[in-house]
Design an enzyme around this catalytic site. Structure first.
Site, PDB file in Angstrom:
ATOM      1  N   ASP A 247      -6.184  -7.210   4.374  1.00  0.00           N
ATOM      2  CA  ASP A 247      -7.309  -6.643   3.632  1.00  0.00           C
ATOM      3  C   ASP A 247      -8.140  -7.761   3.024  1.00  0.00           C
ATOM      4  OD1 ASP A 247      -8.886  -4.673   2.247  1.00  0.00           O
ATOM      5  OD2 ASP A 247      -7.776  -5.199   0.426  1.00  0.00           O
TER       6      ASP A 247
ATOM      7  N   LYS B 249       3.818 -15.288   3.567  1.00  0.00           N
ATOM      8  CA  LYS B 249       4.114 -16.098   2.376  1.00  0.00           C
ATOM      9  C   LYS B 249       5.625 -16.327   2.367  1.00  0.00           C
ATOM     10  CE  LYS B 249       2.845 -18.102  -1.493  1.00  0.00           C
ATOM     11  NZ  LYS B 249       1.963 -19.297  -1.541  1.00  0.00           N
TER      12      LYS B 249
ATOM     13  N   ASP C 250     -12.049  -9.519   4.545  1.00  0.00           N
ATOM     14  CA  ASP C 250     -13.294  -9.591   3.759  1.00  0.00           C
ATOM     15  C   ASP C 250     -13.771 -11.037   3.655  1.00  0.00           C
ATOM     16  OD1 ASP C 250     -13.280  -6.816   3.180  1.00  0.00           O
ATOM     17  OD2 ASP C 250     -13.990  -7.191   1.130  1.00  0.00           O
TER      18      ASP C 250
ATOM     19  N   TYR D  37       0.821  -1.215   0.000  1.00  0.00           N
ATOM     20  CA  TYR D  37       0.000   0.000   0.000  1.00  0.00           C
ATOM     21  C   TYR D  37       0.852   1.261   0.000  1.00  0.00           C
ATOM     22  CZ  TYR D  37      -4.541  -2.221   0.906  1.00  0.00           C
ATOM     23  OH  TYR D  37      -5.701  -2.924   0.810  1.00  0.00           O
TER      24      TYR D  37
ATOM     25  N   ASP E 200      -2.125 -18.583   1.606  1.00  0.00           N
ATOM     26  CA  ASP E 200      -3.070 -19.391   0.817  1.00  0.00           C
ATOM     27  C   ASP E 200      -3.755 -20.431   1.709  1.00  0.00           C
ATOM     28  OD1 ASP E 200      -0.600 -20.637   1.062  1.00  0.00           O
ATOM     29  OD2 ASP E 200      -0.460 -21.272  -1.035  1.00  0.00           O
TER      30      ASP E 200
HETATM   31  C1  IPM Z   1     -10.387  -1.554   3.743  1.00  0.00           C
HETATM   32  C2  IPM Z   1     -10.579  -0.998   2.361  1.00  0.00           C
HETATM   33  C3  IPM Z   1      -9.431  -0.067   2.019  1.00  0.00           C
HETATM   34  C4  IPM Z   1      -8.152  -0.861   2.090  1.00  0.00           C
HETATM   35  C5  IPM Z   1      -9.577   0.656   0.662  1.00  0.00           C
HETATM   36  C6  IPM Z   1     -10.870   1.400   0.542  1.00  0.00           C
HETATM   37  C7  IPM Z   1      -8.402   1.550   0.375  1.00  0.00           C
HETATM   38  O1  IPM Z   1     -10.705  -2.017   1.448  1.00  0.00           O
HETATM   39  O2  IPM Z   1     -10.318  -0.755   4.703  1.00  0.00           O
HETATM   40  O3  IPM Z   1     -10.288  -2.777   3.893  1.00  0.00           O
HETATM   41  O4  IPM Z   1      -7.771  -1.527   1.113  1.00  0.00           O
HETATM   42  O5  IPM Z   1      -7.491  -0.821   3.131  1.00  0.00           O
HETATM   43 MN    MN Z   2     -10.768  -4.033   2.334  1.00  0.00          MN
END
Ligand code: IPM
Ligand code: MN
Length: 369
Positions: free
Chosen positions: A247, A191, A251, A141, A223
């Site tokens: 990240d 990794k 999710d 990032y 993985d």
């Molecule tokens: C999160 C989001 C952010 C990230 C984006 C919006 C930049 O996906 O907070 O998980 O990748 O950190």
């Molecule tokens: Mn995210």
């Protein structure tokens, strides 16, 4: 207790869900006689539309002068065509960097009432409770150099994954400290079979673990971790990982909770703590009053727990969320076939407010005896 909170509603569903989180915070302040001061500022797409910049100086200065920042969401398809450094997301990344929080805490809880909202079988998710500690200021990032090179009609793009020992150490300590207050297990995800950054990560985390002999440490490749998270989520307590892996995996782990709309986060360790739901701007459902505010409300609870050190108040908000779910109330994203109590964003916020007052009363009664 005095708390100056900067609220950044942002884009998409951000304004709707932060409105409810602020409402709950006001309720808590009223019950306990705290003085929470709220100040709202623009960020992301809304800020670009106003003055061309995703993180205006006035917004940043206000955040830097606050005790904590509560952010809704950032991003809109309207800006997808812009180069990375001018998109709404660039404002969020700049904000994270300026506030300095490097440890992003993302709890993943399988609420008993929501077991059926998960696409995973109930015997798999039941009782799962994971805390992600995602490194937030390093890795791909922020690594330099980065860019796109074009010559003779062909282009190549590149990013840099870079981690220093001190960046790994400081986030590892947050994970071990958190584990001490939980089930005393840290799983570090990397990794290391391919990446040098991961080899340094694993070596450093292993060394820091020696300071926490009561905490069990294991390592997983990312993985394999992706698979274990949804096949055996109960094997995890704290998951420690770098920025991009965190990240993606957080999710994925949202399916354990039933919906991304349930997930809260808090970013600590820097000058100013930053709280934001994990779900993002969800432009497809924005403005319709159907977004789930519980991720934002739970983020507000984290603010009280970590920044304000108001553990009772944080417990009350979390208990209120439990109770409202137990009573069968659902926003659309967590409703299952047989749910008859599908309610709007603001109805959900209102119910949590009412319940927070009841929960606080009950806790008081207990303390009195
Ligand atoms: C999160 C989001 C952010 C990230 C984006 C919006 C930049 O996906 O907070 O998980 O990748 O950190
Ligand atoms: Mn995210």
């Amino acid at each position: 207790m005095q708390l100056r909170i900067v609220v950044l509603p942002g884009d998409g569903v951000g304004p709707e869900v932060t409105e409810q989180a602020v409402r709950v915070l006001r309720e808590v302040a009223g019950i306990h006689g705290h003085n929470f001061h709220f100040e709202e500022h623009v960020v992301g797409g809304g800020a670009i539309n106003l003055n061309g910049l995703p993180l205006p100086t006035t917004t940043l200065d206000a955040c830097l002068a606050a005790d904590a920042v509560l952010l809704g969401a950032i991003g809109s398809p309207e800006f997808d065509h812009l180069p990375a450094d001018r998109r709404p997301e660039a404002g969020l990344l700049m904000l994270r960097r300026k506030l300095g929080g490097f440890a992003n805490l993302r709890p993943i809880i399988s609420y008993p009432a929501l077991i059926d909202a998960s696409p995973l079988r109930s015997e798999i998710v039941k009782g799962a409770n994971i805390l992600f500690v995602r490194e937030l200021l390093g890795g791909l990032y922020f690594g330099e150099p980065r860019g796109i090179l074009s010559s003779n009609g062909s282009s190549a793009a590149f990013n840099t994954m870079r981690y220093s020992v001190s960046e790994i150490e400081r986030v590892a300590r947050v994970a071990f400290e958190a584990a001490m207050k939980r089930k005393r297990k840290v799983t570090s995800v990397d990794k290391a079979n391919v990446l040098e950054t991961s080899q340094l990560w694993r070596q450093t985390v292993t060394r820091i673990a020696a300071d926490y002999p009561e905490v069990e440490l294991d390592h997983l490749y990312v993985d394999a971790a992706a698979m274990h998270i949804i096949t055996n989520p109960r094997r995890f307590d704290v998951i420690l990982t770098e920025n991009l892996f965190g990240d993606i995996l957080s999710d994925e782990a949202a399916v354990i909770a039933g919906s991304l709309g349930m997930l809260a986060s808090g970013t600590i360790g820097g000058a100013i703590d930053l709280y934001e739901p994990v779900h993002g701007s969800a432009p497809d459902i924005a403005g319709r009053g159907i977004a789930n505010p519980l991720g934002a409300i739970a983020s507000a609870a984290m603010m009280l727990r970590y920044t304000a050190r108001l553990a009772d108040e944080a417990d009350d908000i979390e208990a209120a969320i439990d109770n409202v779910l137990d009573a069968g109330y659902r926003t659309r994203d967590i409703a299952t076939g047989d749910n008859r109590r599908v309610i709007s964003t603001s109805e959900m916020g209102g119910l949590v407010c009412d319940t927070v007052a009841q929960v606080a009363d009950i806790r008081h009664a207990y303390h009195a005896v």
